[in-house]
Design an enzyme around this catalytic site. Structure first.
Site, PDB file in Angstrom:
ATOM      1  N   THR A 165     -11.111  -2.140   3.751  1.00 15.77           N
ATOM      2  CA  THR A 165     -12.331  -2.842   4.158  1.00 15.77           C
ATOM      3  C   THR A 165     -12.528  -2.840   5.669  1.00 15.77           C
ATOM      4  O   THR A 165     -13.549  -3.320   6.156  1.00 15.77           O
ATOM      5  CB  THR A 165     -12.333  -4.290   3.622  1.00 15.77           C
TER       6      THR A 165
ATOM      7  N   LYS B 190       0.830  -1.216   0.000  1.00 17.74           N
ATOM      8  CA  LYS B 190       0.000   0.000   0.000  1.00 17.74           C
ATOM      9  C   LYS B 190       0.864   1.267   0.000  1.00 17.74           C
ATOM     10  O   LYS B 190       0.733   2.139   0.871  1.00 17.74           O
ATOM     11  CB  LYS B 190      -0.960   0.003   1.190  1.00 17.74           C
TER      12      LYS B 190
ATOM     13  N   PRO C  20       5.010  11.843  -4.903  1.00 20.50           N
ATOM     14  CA  PRO C  20       5.093  11.127  -6.180  1.00 20.50           C
ATOM     15  C   PRO C  20       6.437  10.488  -6.494  1.00 20.50           C
ATOM     16  O   PRO C  20       6.498   9.302  -6.863  1.00 20.50           O
ATOM     17  CB  PRO C  20       4.725  12.207  -7.206  1.00 20.50           C
TER      18      PRO C  20
ATOM     19  N   GLN D 234     -12.490  -6.827  10.022  1.00 18.78           N
ATOM     20  CA  GLN D 234     -13.038  -6.321   8.772  1.00 18.78           C
ATOM     21  C   GLN D 234     -14.477  -5.871   8.978  1.00 18.78           C
ATOM     22  O   GLN D 234     -15.212  -6.447   9.783  1.00 18.78           O
ATOM     23  CB  GLN D 234     -13.003  -7.413   7.689  1.00 18.78           C
TER      24      GLN D 234
END
EC number: 4.1.1.23
Length: 227
Positions: free
Chosen positions: A117, A60, A65, A186
Site C-alpha cells: 500500500t 512477507k 520456492p 502509505q
C-alpha cells in the site's frame, strides 16, 4: 470484519504495554519484520501470554520456492496464526509453501502479498510495468488457485478480488486510517466506512492506535464501528 493491531513500536516493552492495554478485546496483533528480527520467536509467546491473542506474523516471505517452504514451516511452528508470502514469488513457490504446510497438524492462515500500500500507480508501474488493480487481481487468482487463504491488498481492490476468486477468499487491508488520520508513508489508504463497504475481512491499524494517548479507547471505538 476483524481488527488487526500493528505493533510497530521501537522496543518490545512498548509493544507489550499496548498489548496489555488491549487485553480482553477481540483483536489480532500484527508483528512485523523489525520486531521479529529484534525480539525473536519468544516475543510471539510473550504476546500470547498476555491474553492468548491471535498473531499475524507479517514477514512477507519472498525467496526461491524451497527456501520459502522451509521458512514458512519454521515460522508456522512458533505460534503464528497467520503468515504471508509474496505472490510475486510465483505459482511454484506458493504451491511449494502450501504443500509443505499441509503436512502440519495445525497450519496458520496463509495470505499472499500483492502490491504494497506504499505504492501508488506511478511507482508500481515503474517496477512492474503494469497497473496496480489488474496486477493485484491477477496475483489473487493465482494465489487462490494455489490454495492460499487470502491476500493482502488495499481496500480498493478487495471487492474485485472477491469477484475474481471467492467471497471466502480473505482480504486483509493495511493502510487504514479509521477517522481520517495522517497517511504517513502509505499511499492507498482508506477509512472504516470504505473498508466495510469493500468487504475487507481484516483491517490493519497501527499508528492511529499505538500513537494515541489511550490505545484501548481508540481500539474500542474502532470495534464499535465495525461490529
Amino acid at each position: 470484519m476483524k481488527l488487526c493491531v500493528a505493533l510497530d513500536l521501537a522496543n518490545s516493552d512498548e509493544c507489550l504495554r499496548v498489548a496489555r492495554e488491549l487485553k480482553g478485546l477481540d483483536v489480532w496483533l500484527k508483528v512485523g519484520l523489525r520486531a521479529y528480527l529484534r525480539d525473536g520467536f519468544k516475543f510471539i509467546n510473550e504476546l500470547k501470554n498476555v491474553d492468548n491473542f491471535k498473531i499475524f506474523l507479517d514477514l512477507k516471505v519472498h525467496d526461491i520456492p524451497n527456501t520459502m517452504a522451509d521458512a514458512c514451516e519454521v515460522i508456522s511452528q512458533i505460534g503464528a496464526d497467520m503468515i504471508n508470502i509474496h505472490a510475486s514469488a510465483g505459482r511454484v513457490a506458493m504451491n511449494s509453501v502450501m504443500e509443505r504446510l499441509s503436512k502440519l497438524n495445525n497450519r496458520p492462515l496463509v495470505l499472499a502479498v500483492s502490491a504494497l500500500t506504499s505504492f501508488d500507480e506511478e511507482s508500481f508501474s515503474e517496477i512492474y510495468a503494469a497497473h496496480i488493480k489488474e496486477s493485484v487481481v491477477k496475483f489473487s487468482k493465482i494465489s487462490y488457485e494455489c490454495g492460499l487463504d487470502g491476500i493482502v491488498c488495499s481496500v480498493y481492490e478487495s471487492l474485485d478480488i472477491k469477484n475474481a476468486t471467492s467471497s471466502n477468499f480473505l482480504t486483509l487491508t493495511p493502510g487504514i486510517r479509521p477517522f481520517g488520520e495522517s497517511n504517513d508513508d502509505q499511499k492507498r489508504v482508506a477509512n472504516l466506512k470504505t473498508a466495510m463497504s469493500n468487504k475487507s475481512d481484516f483491517i490493519v491499524v497501527g499508528r492511529p492506535i499505538y500513537q494515541s494517548k489511550n490505545p484501548r479507547e481508540i481500539t474500542e471505538k474502532i470495534l464499535y464501528n465495525i461490529t
